[in-house]
Design an enzyme around this catalytic site. Structure first.
Site, PDB file in Angstrom:
ATOM      1  N   TRP A   1       0.818  -1.212   0.000  1.00  0.00           N
ATOM      2  CA  TRP A   1       0.000   0.000   0.000  1.00  0.00           C
ATOM      3  C   TRP A   1       0.848   1.257   0.000  1.00  0.00           C
ATOM      4  O   TRP A   1       0.517   2.235  -0.670  1.00  0.00           O
ATOM      5  CB  TRP A   1      -0.980  -0.032   1.177  1.00  0.00           C
ATOM      6  CG  TRP A   1      -1.822  -1.268   1.121  1.00  0.00           C
ATOM      7  CD1 TRP A   1      -1.848  -2.299   2.006  1.00  0.00           C
ATOM      8  CD2 TRP A   1      -2.717  -1.648   0.063  1.00  0.00           C
ATOM      9  NE1 TRP A   1      -2.710  -3.282   1.580  1.00  0.00           N
ATOM     10  CE2 TRP A   1      -3.261  -2.912   0.397  1.00  0.00           C
ATOM     11  CE3 TRP A   1      -3.129  -1.035  -1.125  1.00  0.00           C
ATOM     12  CZ2 TRP A   1      -4.179  -3.576  -0.414  1.00  0.00           C
ATOM     13  CZ3 TRP A   1      -4.041  -1.694  -1.935  1.00  0.00           C
ATOM     14  CH2 TRP A   1      -4.556  -2.939  -1.578  1.00  0.00           C
TER      15      TRP A   1
ATOM     16  N   LYS B   1     -12.161  -1.401   7.726  1.00  0.00           N
ATOM     17  CA  LYS B   1     -11.523  -2.214   8.769  1.00  0.00           C
ATOM     18  C   LYS B   1     -12.212  -1.946  10.112  1.00  0.00           C
ATOM     19  O   LYS B   1     -13.002  -2.753  10.572  1.00  0.00           O
ATOM     20  CB  LYS B   1     -10.037  -1.890   8.885  1.00  0.00           C
ATOM     21  CG  LYS B   1      -9.294  -1.697   7.584  1.00  0.00           C
ATOM     22  CD  LYS B   1      -9.088  -2.991   6.818  1.00  0.00           C
ATOM     23  CE  LYS B   1      -8.184  -2.757   5.611  1.00  0.00           C
ATOM     24  NZ  LYS B   1      -7.993  -3.937   4.784  1.00  0.00           N
TER      25      LYS B   1
ATOM     26  N   ASP C   1      -1.341   6.905   6.451  1.00  0.00           N
ATOM     27  CA  ASP C   1      -2.392   5.988   6.020  1.00  0.00           C
ATOM     28  C   ASP C   1      -2.636   5.039   7.189  1.00  0.00           C
ATOM     29  O   ASP C   1      -1.836   4.160   7.472  1.00  0.00           O
ATOM     30  CB  ASP C   1      -1.940   5.214   4.783  1.00  0.00           C
ATOM     31  CG  ASP C   1      -2.941   4.143   4.346  1.00  0.00           C
ATOM     32  OD1 ASP C   1      -3.987   3.993   5.011  1.00  0.00           O
ATOM     33  OD2 ASP C   1      -2.659   3.455   3.346  1.00  0.00           O
TER      34      ASP C   1
END
Length: 354
Positions: free
Chosen positions: A100, A191, A167
């Site tokens: 990511w 999440k 992030d």
């Protein structure tokens, strides 16, 4: 049938959130209307949005006078692009800790120079690299706090003198941090916040408007702030479900309470992995994630037996990412410790029969 869902995302949310969201789909707040059909500009939705934003700031210990909260469409991958659009003037720093962060780096390279301040790529991202010196002229430093694929997590916040961007998709609201250290936090909500399709952005107001760049309105954080998060049709259901989850977290006792539970879940599973002969952890011990536990069997022939046990015990979504292999148990906020106990029992049974 009780399922033990260890999915890395979209992931499990509290049962009470599912029940309330399902009821609202049929009849929201006894209005006779579905939450799916109410206007994003109605008083009802404005109340939802205002409460959600207020709860985000309160959970993080931040002040509305300094920070703005946005729920935006596109999830975290869109923020890979929005962040440099809004913050990069010429050069930004990135810490490379996995897939990511690498994707975020690729997007940022379209806007200027990207300095890779530190990287653990050489070891297939099994550890968090040390950040030694950061160029004080960087427009910002970006890092990913938790790496879902590799099972690593930053244990401390980098000490830097430049704006700090994080992030926090897979561990936001899971542990206590000094969130005032961050200038911009973003997270895909799928999440610990809500259903997939949204991103949460928490941005310090003073860092915006400094690039002298013409920014398309959809990509401009300031435009969304000025329009009250209603520049375009909001994801009403996504924001509402996120609010339900924030209420659940608040009733639980907030981040301190859920961190205590998360620590207990991670401790239970890691102790089993370290004590059993048949399995081993993948991530370096000092940087193990408390959200995503990666492990593998020392003898790959045991995987079939483990898979069969998991099917029998209703353990699902535990396979490791294809780039790492092995297995990955995601222990997000809403996962009950009972699910971890079932997983540990299965591992112990495999160990006894090996």
């Amino acid at each position: 049938m009780k399922m033990h869902n260890f999915s890395a995302g979209p992931c499990i949310l509290p049962a009470s959130v599912y029940a309330q969201a399902a009821e609202a789909v049929l009849n929201f707040d006894n209005s006779g209307l579905s939450i799916l059909e109410i206007s994003h500009r109605s008083k009802a939705f404005m109340s939802i949005l205002d409460e959600a934003r207020e709860k985000v700031l309160r959970m993080l210990g931040l002040k509305e006078a300094r920070y703005s909260v946005l729920f935006l469409q596109g999830s975290a991958s869109m923020e890979f692009l929005r962040v440099p659009y809004n913050l990069m003037k010429s050069k930004a720093g990135y810490i490379d800790t996995g897939t990511w962060s690498s994707k975020a780096i690729k997007e940022a390279q379209a806007f200027g120079e990207v300095a890779i301040v530190a990287s653990s790529k050489r070891a297939n991202y099994t550890y968090i690299p040390e950040v030694d010196v950061v160029d004080p002229d960087l427009d910002y430093l970006h890092f990913t706090s938790n790496n879902t694929i590799y099972g690593t997590q930053f244990t401390t916040i980098p000490q830097v003198s430049v704006p700090l961007v994080c992030d926090m998709s897979s561990d936001i609201f899971s542990r206590q941090l000094d969130f005032s250290r961050f200038d911009l936090i973003y997270a895909g909500v799928q999440k610990n916040i809500g259903p997939a399709g949204l991103s949460l952005v928490v941005v310090k107001k003073e860092v915006l408007g400094k690039t002298a760049r013409s920014i398309p309105s959809m990509m401009d954080y300031q435009q969304h702030i000025d329009q009250g998060n209603l520049y375009h049709t909001a994801n009403v259901f996504g924001v509402y479900t996120s609010l339900l989850n924030l209420r659940w977290l608040n009733d639980l006792g907030g981040i301190p309470a859920v961190e205590f539970l998360n620590n207990a879940k991670a401790k239970l599973l890691y102790e089993a992995i370290d004590s059993l002969d048949v399995v081993e952890g993948i991530a370096a011990e000092a940087f193990r994630s408390k959200m995503n536990v990666t492990f593998r069997f020392k003898n790959s022939e045991l995987e079939k037996a483990f898979d069969a046990y998991c099917e029998r015990e209703n353990i699902v979504n535990i396979k490791g990412h294809r780039s790492v292999g092995g297995y990955r148990a995601s222990l997000y906020n809403a996962l009950p410790i009972e699910s971890v106990q079932v997983l540990v029992q299965v591992l112990e049974q495999i160990n006894q029969k090996a």
